[in-house]
Design a protein around this motif. Structure first.
Motif, short mmCIF file in Angstrom:
data_model
loop_
_atom_site.label_atom_id
_atom_site.label_comp_id
_atom_site.label_asym_id
_atom_site.label_seq_id
_atom_site.Cartn_x
_atom_site.Cartn_y
_atom_site.Cartn_z
N ALA A 97 81.30 -67.39 19.14
CA ALA A 97 81.46 -68.81 19.47
C ALA A 97 82.90 -69.24 19.21
O ALA A 97 83.44 -69.01 18.14
CB ALA A 97 80.50 -69.65 18.65
N ARG A 98 83.51 -69.88 20.19
CA ARG A 98 84.87 -70.42 20.02
C ARG A 98 84.82 -71.80 19.38
O ARG A 98 85.82 -72.29 18.88
CB ARG A 98 85.57 -70.51 21.36
CG ARG A 98 85.89 -69.14 21.94
CD ARG A 98 86.82 -69.28 23.08
NE ARG A 98 88.00 -70.02 22.64
CZ ARG A 98 89.24 -69.67 22.85
NH1 ARG A 98 89.49 -68.56 23.48
NH2 ARG A 98 90.24 -70.41 22.45
N GLU A 99 83.66 -72.41 19.45
CA GLU A 99 83.42 -73.74 18.87
C GLU A 99 81.92 -73.82 18.62
O GLU A 99 81.18 -72.91 18.98
CB GLU A 99 83.86 -74.82 19.85
CG GLU A 99 83.10 -74.73 21.19
CD GLU A 99 83.66 -75.65 22.26
OE1 GLU A 99 83.58 -76.88 22.06
OE2 GLU A 99 84.15 -75.13 23.28
N ALA A 100 81.46 -74.88 18.00
CA ALA A 100 80.01 -75.05 17.83
C ALA A 100 79.37 -74.97 19.22
O ALA A 100 79.82 -75.64 20.15
CB ALA A 100 79.71 -76.39 17.17
N SER A 101 78.36 -74.13 19.35
CA SER A 101 77.78 -73.85 20.66
C SER A 101 76.27 -73.70 20.54
O SER A 101 75.74 -73.44 19.46
CB SER A 101 78.36 -72.55 21.24
OG SER A 101 79.75 -72.62 21.36
N GLU A 102 75.62 -73.83 21.68
CA GLU A 102 74.19 -73.56 21.75
C GLU A 102 73.95 -72.63 22.93
O GLU A 102 74.51 -72.83 24.02
CB GLU A 102 73.38 -74.84 21.94
CG GLU A 102 71.88 -74.59 22.00
CD GLU A 102 71.05 -75.86 22.17
OE1 GLU A 102 69.83 -75.77 22.00
OE2 GLU A 102 71.61 -76.92 22.49
N VAL A 103 73.13 -71.61 22.70
CA VAL A 103 72.76 -70.68 23.76
C VAL A 103 71.24 -70.61 23.86
O VAL A 103 70.53 -70.93 22.90
CB VAL A 103 73.34 -69.27 23.53
CG1 VAL A 103 74.86 -69.28 23.60
CG2 VAL A 103 72.86 -68.68 22.21
N MET A 104 70.77 -70.21 25.02
CA MET A 104 69.35 -69.97 25.23
C MET A 104 69.18 -68.50 25.56
O MET A 104 69.80 -68.00 26.51
CB MET A 104 68.80 -70.82 26.38
CG MET A 104 67.33 -70.55 26.68
SD MET A 104 66.73 -71.40 28.16
CE MET A 104 66.85 -73.09 27.64
N ARG A 105 68.36 -67.82 24.77
CA ARG A 105 68.10 -66.40 25.03
C ARG A 105 66.91 -66.28 25.97
O ARG A 105 65.87 -66.91 25.77
CB ARG A 105 67.80 -65.66 23.72
CG ARG A 105 67.55 -64.17 23.95
CD ARG A 105 67.52 -63.40 22.66
NE ARG A 105 66.38 -63.75 21.84
CZ ARG A 105 65.40 -62.92 21.55
NH1 ARG A 105 65.41 -61.68 21.97
NH2 ARG A 105 64.39 -63.31 20.80
N VAL A 106 67.09 -65.47 26.99
CA VAL A 106 66.03 -65.16 27.95
C VAL A 106 65.77 -63.66 27.86
O VAL A 106 66.63 -62.86 28.22
CB VAL A 106 66.43 -65.57 29.38
CG1 VAL A 106 65.33 -65.21 30.37
CG2 VAL A 106 66.76 -67.07 29.45
N THR A 107 64.61 -63.30 27.34
CA THR A 107 64.26 -61.90 27.14
C THR A 107 63.77 -61.28 28.45
O THR A 107 63.33 -62.01 29.35
CB THR A 107 63.16 -61.76 26.08
OG1 THR A 107 61.99 -62.42 26.57
CG2 THR A 107 63.58 -62.35 24.74
N PRO A 108 63.82 -59.96 28.55
CA PRO A 108 63.25 -59.32 29.74
C PRO A 108 61.77 -59.65 29.94
O PRO A 108 61.33 -59.80 31.08
CB PRO A 108 63.46 -57.82 29.47
CG PRO A 108 64.66 -57.77 28.58
CD PRO A 108 64.52 -58.99 27.69
N SER A 109 61.02 -59.80 28.86
CA SER A 109 59.60 -60.14 29.03
C SER A 109 59.43 -61.55 29.59
O SER A 109 58.55 -61.78 30.43
CB SER A 109 58.82 -59.96 27.72
OG SER A 109 59.32 -60.80 26.73
#
Length: 155
Positions: A97-109
């Motif tokens: 992260a270059r700054e405070a960030s939010e990500v959403m993980r999408v799994t193969p399932s």
């Protein structure tokens, strides 16, 4: 962020831009969120993947395995690890992260579930990937023609 914001972010992301609203809604509800502090490592080069990520806010620096390559920074609606959406692969770069960030993980399932429940999304991804592959082959054919043109002619 509300559901409509999440759907808009996903709809602007490569791969997911091909999905209808209901498929995006399922991803929004089922995707796993992660908040990252500035400088926090999302994943390290060489680790096995656990899915792909969509940047929901902030920015993430990707540092290649090539030491001479500068980091690439991605931001909102970017997909990190497109191949990891479909299968487990080794991570080719560090992601931090270059700054405070939010990500959403999408799994193969999860991706498999969405594609089963929304076959039109699966068809759109298939068509999009086929077009990308065709474009790559055309580009490589052009490079080959230029290289053949540069080769010294035999007498």
């Amino acid at each position: 962020m509300g559901l409509d914001d999440d759907i808009a972010i996903l709809a602007a992301a490569p791969v997911f831009e091909l999905f209808g609203r209901d498929a995006l809604r399922l991803l929004s509800f089922a995707g796993e969120r992660r908040l990252l502090a500035e400088g926090e490592l999302l994943f390290a080069r060489g680790e096995p993947s656990d899915g792909g990520y969509v940047v929901m806010s902030g920015s993430i620096a990707l540092t290649s395995t090539r030491h001479d390559a500068p980091p690439v920074t991605v931001s909102r609606s970017s997909v990190i690890g497109r191949n990891a959406l479909f299968r487990q692969v080794a991570r080719p770069a560090d992601a931090r992260a270059r700054e405070a960030s939010e990500v959403m993980r999408v799994t193969p399932s999860l991706m498999s579930r969405v594609l089963r429940e929304f076959p039109e999304a699966a068809a759109a991804i298939h068509d999009g990937m086929a077009e990308e592959l065709l474009s790559l082959v055309r580009g490589l054919s052009g490079v080959r023609e230029r290289l053949v043109g540069l080769a010294p002619r035999k007498r």
